[in-house]
Design a protein around this motif. Structure first.
Motif, short mmCIF file in Angstrom:
data_model
loop_
_atom_site.label_atom_id
_atom_site.label_comp_id
_atom_site.label_asym_id
_atom_site.label_seq_id
_atom_site.Cartn_x
_atom_site.Cartn_y
_atom_site.Cartn_z
N ALA A 148 17.50 -6.40 3.33
CA ALA A 148 16.46 -6.32 4.35
C ALA A 148 17.01 -6.45 5.77
O ALA A 148 16.62 -5.69 6.66
N ARG A 149 17.93 -7.38 5.98
CA ARG A 149 18.39 -7.67 7.35
C ARG A 149 19.71 -6.98 7.65
O ARG A 149 20.50 -7.46 8.45
N TYR A 150 19.92 -5.83 7.03
CA TYR A 150 21.14 -5.04 7.18
C TYR A 150 22.36 -5.94 7.39
O TYR A 150 22.99 -5.94 8.45
N PRO A 151 22.70 -6.72 6.32
CA PRO A 151 23.76 -7.72 6.44
C PRO A 151 25.10 -7.09 6.80
O PRO A 151 25.42 -5.97 6.40
N GLY A 152 25.86 -7.84 7.59
CA GLY A 152 27.16 -7.35 8.03
C GLY A 152 27.07 -6.22 9.03
O GLY A 152 28.09 -5.61 9.38
N GLY A 153 25.86 -5.94 9.50
CA GLY A 153 25.68 -4.84 10.45
C GLY A 153 25.81 -3.48 9.85
O GLY A 153 25.78 -2.46 10.56
N LYS A 154 25.97 -3.39 8.51
CA LYS A 154 26.18 -2.11 7.85
C LYS A 154 24.86 -1.36 7.70
O LYS A 154 23.79 -1.96 7.58
N PRO A 155 24.92 -0.02 7.67
CA PRO A 155 23.67 0.76 7.58
C PRO A 155 22.94 0.55 6.26
O PRO A 155 23.57 0.54 5.19
N GLN A 156 21.65 0.37 6.35
CA GLN A 156 20.80 0.24 5.17
C GLN A 156 19.59 1.15 5.33
O GLN A 156 19.00 1.22 6.41
N ILE A 157 19.24 1.86 4.27
CA ILE A 157 18.03 2.69 4.28
C ILE A 157 16.87 1.83 3.81
O ILE A 157 16.85 1.36 2.67
N LEU A 158 15.95 1.59 4.71
CA LEU A 158 14.81 0.73 4.42
C LEU A 158 13.50 1.50 4.62
O LEU A 158 13.42 2.41 5.43
N TRP A 159 12.51 1.08 3.85
CA TRP A 159 11.17 1.60 4.08
C TRP A 159 10.15 0.48 3.90
O TRP A 159 10.39 -0.44 3.14
N PRO A 160 9.06 0.55 4.68
CA PRO A 160 8.69 1.59 5.65
C PRO A 160 9.69 1.68 6.80
O PRO A 160 10.46 0.77 7.04
N SER A 161 9.59 2.79 7.51
CA SER A 161 10.37 2.96 8.73
C SER A 161 9.61 2.34 9.89
O SER A 161 8.53 1.77 9.72
N SER A 162 10.14 2.51 11.08
CA SER A 162 9.45 2.00 12.27
C SER A 162 8.17 2.76 12.56
O SER A 162 7.35 2.31 13.36
N ILE B 112 0.82 -1.21 0.00
CA ILE B 112 0.00 0.00 0.00
C ILE B 112 0.86 1.26 0.00
O ILE B 112 0.33 2.37 -0.13
N VAL B 113 2.16 1.11 0.20
CA VAL B 113 3.13 2.20 0.09
C VAL B 113 4.39 1.60 -0.52
O VAL B 113 4.52 0.38 -0.63
N PRO B 114 5.38 2.43 -0.92
CA PRO B 114 6.64 1.85 -1.39
C PRO B 114 7.30 1.00 -0.30
O PRO B 114 7.34 1.38 0.87
N VAL B 115 7.80 -0.15 -0.68
CA VAL B 115 8.42 -1.11 0.23
C VAL B 115 9.72 -1.59 -0.40
O VAL B 115 9.72 -1.97 -1.58
N ASN B 116 10.83 -1.59 0.34
CA ASN B 116 12.07 -2.14 -0.22
C ASN B 116 12.72 -3.21 0.64
O ASN B 116 13.81 -3.67 0.35
N TRP B 117 12.07 -3.63 1.73
CA TRP B 117 12.60 -4.74 2.53
C TRP B 117 12.14 -6.09 1.98
O TRP B 117 12.75 -7.13 2.26
N ALA B 118 11.05 -6.07 1.20
CA ALA B 118 10.52 -7.29 0.58
C ALA B 118 9.97 -6.93 -0.80
O ALA B 118 9.47 -5.82 -1.01
N THR B 119 10.06 -7.89 -1.72
CA THR B 119 9.54 -7.63 -3.07
C THR B 119 8.05 -7.89 -3.17
O THR B 119 7.33 -7.17 -3.85
N PRO C 170 6.77 -13.24 3.19
CA PRO C 170 7.40 -12.19 2.40
C PRO C 170 8.67 -12.70 1.72
O PRO C 170 9.39 -13.54 2.28
N VAL C 171 8.91 -12.20 0.53
CA VAL C 171 10.15 -12.50 -0.18
C VAL C 171 11.08 -11.31 0.06
O VAL C 171 10.90 -10.23 -0.52
N GLU C 172 12.07 -11.51 0.92
CA GLU C 172 12.91 -10.40 1.37
C GLU C 172 13.96 -10.02 0.32
O GLU C 172 14.41 -10.86 -0.46
N THR C 173 14.35 -8.75 0.35
CA THR C 173 15.42 -8.27 -0.51
C THR C 173 16.77 -8.53 0.16
O THR C 173 16.85 -8.87 1.34
#
Length: 692
Positions: A393-407, A371-378, A387-390
């Motif tokens: 999605a799980r901020y691999p390696g602990g590195k920062p990832q910009i994901l939406w929706p937010s919290s 219902i809104v743009p989503v980039n953690w799952a396709t 869900p089919v995750e991108t």
């Protein structure tokens, strides 16, 4: 074809038959496409539940106020409320009386036709909650059953109040001593039973549960835990044994989360209670369940036997939750034509960005779309319902990832509504992004900071990361086709809840201080009223004094995140507003005078102390007073406050609790050096903000 105008002129038996035929034609037209019949659509004379009726659709069958005459809607009466931290609350209307609670569960009863206050009950939460005042948001709703009003409190009590007199009938403590649990959501009632959940997974080691009590005595009937505890202590039931197989590591040391802090729904057809569960505790699965796993029953809808609390089925919207994608949003019951058959369904729009239709007979997945743009799952796999995750999605390696929706969520606690007349769901949606990453250090050594500090198990966003612009909208969504019907763009990231009516109307308050009526079919704006303050609460409608009324509680509890209009805490006019077609009241002129910025030019900012104060502010103050002191209604704007100018005054408030009765928590654990640092940080930020 029948002519409606000619039909209306006839007063003969033939004319009566004509009118009946027209009504049957209208009913057939309404149901021919989807058979979207509400399972328990009420008459609408009363608003008896948080969502209006047991189906929790936030819909009313009243149509005296409709798309043809709503332009004549006027203010009937208003009632000024005390300045409290939150008026984000839904009223109830029963037999000509209006009941609601604001702030820390201060319950009011009013004559709905006149606005006369009948009684007020204050549970004096500030005297009981202690450090839990740091965690809560104020109560969002109450319940009514057989002459009693029920409310939860921040300190974990469930209260039963005589609806006629305002006297306390009974009180029961639903939480455990010195835990992180608190109550801000509404209780739910059915069959002489009242059920309550709690929040707290963001503030300490918390294991979620819901508890059912007898409405007459407060005696506990049953309790259902939403996540498994320590296996060494055994499991309460087979459901917890099953759930434990989906966790790894020593999750119980972190609590697990899964708190039921908002939505539930009772289904009399199947004698079930549906509960919506929250995020993991902490959010970050890398910490609480390092070997992976779905972590049941986080971010799920769980069906329970309403009489015993026994597990029946579950559907998990976000397996292995790691983003605060809770499923505590509205659980609404309807009947849709699925595959040519009337099917009892659950309609649900959790934080994760998808709208779900589930078969409520067995919890089986039917459909889900973004219902809104989503980039953690396709997408949601139609065969598995997962869900089919991108890759990010799980901020691999602990590195920062910009994901939406937010919290914040694609949809949060602002009520959505479903109209069985149009077959559409009306959702206050948000598009916002967040940076997700692991916290610094060894995750195996991570521990919650405790002391009721907001602590998610995620790291701070790098200073150079730029997030995309957030936005919000009122979205009309067809749950059968999983397609948008219409959309109204809004200013700012968050808006108020919605009300749908049989008058082909959708009402919604917004951050700009307007309550608006839209045509439910096409989204045309038909009416608006300047409330002089932002509105987050959902409107309700009911009949009192022989006419249909609309009531909403006006006031804004913003936190300064994501931009949009702001409303100063001290200048807000928090009010109950009630409207009717023949209303003749008006609000006094609004005072738009902005409180001046204050400063002491002689004060010298010490950079070393600023660093200490910044750490304190980010963990203790920012969630209410806003980032960089940009408050937006949840708490006073510290740039305009005299208190931080004087160290003694700051100590009196922060350490000694001088403003606790007004809702300001105390922080006895802060050292003199931390309070001094906070003063220096506030002065630095206030000066910087004054020239931004």
């Amino acid at each position: 074809m029948l002519d409606q105008s000619a039909c209306s002129r006839r007063v003969t038996w033939r004319g009566l038959a004509c009118r009946i035929a027209l009504g049957l034609m209208a009913l057939a037209a309404a149901c021919s496409d989807t058979q979207h019949l509400a399972p328990q659509e009420a008459s609408g004379d009363d608003w008896l539940h948080y969502g209006g009726s047991p189906d929790e659709n936030h819909f009313s069958a009243l149509a005296d106020i409709n798309d043809g005459n709503v332009g004549k809607l006027k203010l009937l009466w208003f009632h000024d409320l005390d300045p409290v931290p939150s008026v984000y609350s839904a009223p109830l209307a029963v037999g000509g009386r209006l009941y609601f609670a604001v702030g820390y569960s201060v319950v009011h009863a009013m004559d709905a036709a006149t606005g006369r206050l009948l009684w007020k009950y204050d549970p004096e939460v500030y005297a009981h909650a202690g450090s839990k005042l740091r965690t809560g948001w104020g109560v969002r709703g109450i319940a009514y059953h057989e002459g009693q009003v029920f409310t939860g409190t921040l300190d974990g009590r469930l209260l039963a109040i005589d609806a006629r007199t305002g006297r306390l009938n009974w009180s029961v403590q639903t939480t455990e001593p010195d835990d992180a649990r608190y109550i801000s959501g509404p209780p739910y009632v059915f069959n002489n039973t009242v059920v309550i959940g709690h929040g707290g997974a963001d503030y300490g080691a918390t294991r979620g549960y819901v508890t059912a009590y007898d409405i007459h005595s407060g005696r506990q009937k049953w309790r259902f835990y939403t996540v498994p505890g320590n296996p060494a202590k055994g499991f309460e039931n087979a459901a917890m044994r099953m759930a434990a197989k989906t966790w790894t590591g020593e999750w119980w040391k972190y609590g697990g989360g899964g708190t039921v802090w908002h939505a539930m729904a009772y289904d009399p057809e199947f004698k079930r209670l549906y509960i919506g569960t929250g995020n993991g505790g902490p959010w970050n699965r890398h910490i609480r369940s390092p070997g992976g796993g779905d972590n049941l029953f986080l971010s799920s809808i769980v069906a329970l036997n309403a009489d015993t609390g026994a597990y029946v089925w579950h559907y998990q919207t976000t397996p292995g939750e790691s983003w605060d994608f809770t499923s505590t949003m509205d659980i609404e019951l309807a009947t849709l034509n699925i595959g040519g058959k009337p099917t009892p369904v659950i309609l649900h729009a959790p934080k994760n960005g998808f709208f779900y239709v589930l078969d409520r007979r067995n919890g089986k997945f039917i459909s889900a779309e973004k219902i809104v743009p989503v980039n953690w799952a396709t997408h949601i796999d139609p065969k598995t319902g997962r869900p089919v995750e991108t890759a990010i999605a799980r901020y691999p390696g602990g590195k920062p990832q910009i994901l939406w929706p937010s919290s914040i969520g694609a949809h949060s606690v602002a009520a959505m509504s479903f109209s069985p007349r149009t077959g559409l769901v009306y959702i206050p949606v948000t598009h916002a992004a967040r940076v997700y990453m692991d916290p610094p250090g060894d995750l195996a050594q991570w521990r919650s900071k405790g002391n009721r500090i907001y602590d998610t198990g995620t790291g701070p966003a790098p200073a150079d990361v730029k997030l995309p612009q957030s936005w919000s909208a009122l979205l009309a969504w067809n749950p059968r086709t999983q397609r948008e019907a219409w959309r109204i763009p809004m200013h700012g990231p968050v808006q108020g809840g919605t009300l749908a009516t049989a008058g082909n109307l959708v009402f919604q308050g917004n951050v700009e201080g307007q309550i608006v009526a839209y045509n439910a079919t096409d989204g045309r704006k038909l009416w608006n009223f300047d409330a002089q303050v932002g509105i987050q609460s959902q409107p309700i409608t009911y009949r009192a004094g022989g006419r249909q009324l609309i009531t909403v509680i006006a006031g804004w509890r913003g936190t300064g995140y994501g931009g949009g209009p702001t409303w100063e805490y001290r200048l807000q006019h928090r009010r109950v507003l009630t409207f009717a077609l023949d209303g003749k009241a008006s609000l006094p002129p609004a005072d738009r005078t902005e409180m001046p910025l204050v400063d002491d030019p002689a004060f010298r900012v010490d950079p070393a102390k600023v660093a200490v104060g910044q750490a304190v502010y980010s963990t203790r103050c920012m969630i209410c007073h806003g980032p960089h002191l940009h408050a937006s209604g949840a708490a006073p704007d510290l740039r305009r406050s005299q208190i931080p100018l004087a160290q003694a005054a700051l100590v009196s408030v922060l350490h000694d609790g001088a403003l606790r009765p007004a809702g300001m928590p105390s922080f006895e654990d802060l050292s003199p050096e931390q309070i001094a640092g906070l003063q220096h940080y506030i002065r630095q930020e206030a000066r910087a903000n004054s020239v931004r």
